[in-house]
Design an enzyme around this catalytic site. Sequence first.
Site, PDB file in Angstrom:
ATOM      1  CE1 TYR A   1     -34.815 -46.703 -27.102  1.00  0.00           C
ATOM      2  CE2 TYR A   1     -36.761 -46.825 -26.238  1.00  0.00           C
ATOM      3  CZ  TYR A   1     -35.955 -46.713 -27.493  1.00  0.00           C
ATOM      4  OH  TYR A   1     -36.224 -46.786 -28.939  1.00  0.00           O
TER       5      TYR A   1
ATOM      6  CG  ASP B   1     -37.930 -49.278 -30.390  1.00  0.00           C
ATOM      7  OD1 ASP B   1     -38.899 -49.893 -30.901  1.00  0.00           O
ATOM      8  OD2 ASP B   1     -38.203 -48.348 -29.656  1.00  0.00           O
TER       9      ASP B   1
ATOM     10  CG  ASP C   1     -25.223 -46.619 -41.919  1.00  0.00           C
ATOM     11  OD1 ASP C   1     -24.534 -47.463 -41.464  1.00  0.00           O
ATOM     12  OD2 ASP C   1     -24.508 -45.483 -42.149  1.00  0.00           O
TER      13      ASP C   1
ATOM     14  CE  LYS D   1     -22.994 -44.371 -38.440  1.00  0.00           C
ATOM     15  NZ  LYS D   1     -23.320 -44.741 -39.953  1.00  0.00           N
TER      16      LYS D   1
END
Length: 338
Positions: free
Chosen positions: A123, A227, A203, A170
Amino acid sequence: MQVITLIPGDGIGPEVTEATVRVLDAAGANFEWDRQVAGIEAMEKHGVPLPEELLDSIRRTKVALKGPVTTPVGKGFRSVNVQLRQALTLYANVRPARTLPGVKSRYDNVDLLIFRENTEGLYKGIEHTVIPGVVESIRIITAEASERIARFAFEWAGREGRQRLTAVHKANIMKLSDGLFLESFRKVSADYPDLEADDRIIDALCMHLVKAPEQFDVLVLPNLYGDIVSDLCAGLVGGLGVTPGANIGLESAVFEAVHGSAPDIAGQNMANPLALIRSAVMMLRHLERPELVDRVRGGLWDTIINKKIVTRDLGGTASTIEFTDEVVRSIDSGAARP
Ligand code: NAI
């Protein structure tokens, strides 16, 4: 008198902020509102989507209540919401997702608290075309911001009597950036031996959240994951119409719902103001006004649980105004929170 910056925003923003102001007035909040424009309306009035007047107002008042602001997709100005969080270093985005009595959802035992890093990651908006057909987005992760959000989350979780914080990442693929986020979380966790700390790969976390959300307590995430996962969690407890949020920084705080400007229902008196009213309840806690928290919550739960009045997104028939009228009536009649 307490002055609060009010940013109605656009789309359903003006409808839900108006509803929230009415509810706060009914509870006897007696705030003075410093109204500010943002987004498309600010472009028309001031030539910029995030005017200096708005930032100055929040620097002065320290607290803002904000409706959603539309961001043009793929072109036009950068998100006002993201710019605002970065300009005022509102580094902690707090988004509780809890099963609510009287609100139908797929689960009856969700009680999650989500902390999203709010100032960096993808962002930062650093994107450019390398050659035609190839673009590059740069993701910034710093130890400073990662430790800051982790510490904020551990402090808040401790105050709320939570048990376990889970860092989401991740780091198996993005070994450096998500690796740093995870390492920072682990470093901070050592200062909080009474709280459990673990981690999940994003995930797998999503799959587990949908299957059995009750197994999680507090989640701590970098910006983009936060988000996405907070919208997923909103879906576990009744949707975007019910889920509140807060952006908290060192100097100031901006309270806004998780949802956006919902152009599909804007101006139709259909939006659920509950998410913004609940964000205002978070604001009242921040302002240490427990008597107002009790009054607003009493009005909300009397309307939803006893009178069974909810808006269409929750399977009811009430309009924004009808729902708000009932909440105001319940507050006026002194309904107590269950
Ligand atoms: P959205 O959250 O506005 O809407 C998604 C879906 O949820 C729509 O079907 C909408 O009708 C429904 N919904 C949302 N809030 C609701 C409410 N209070 N009551 C009943 N139904 C509600 O997400 P979308 O469509 O992706 O974004 C629309 C615009 O909002 C975009 O320009 C986006 O950038 C902006 N946005 C702004 C945010 C902010 O100001 N903090 C946050 C998220 C999006």
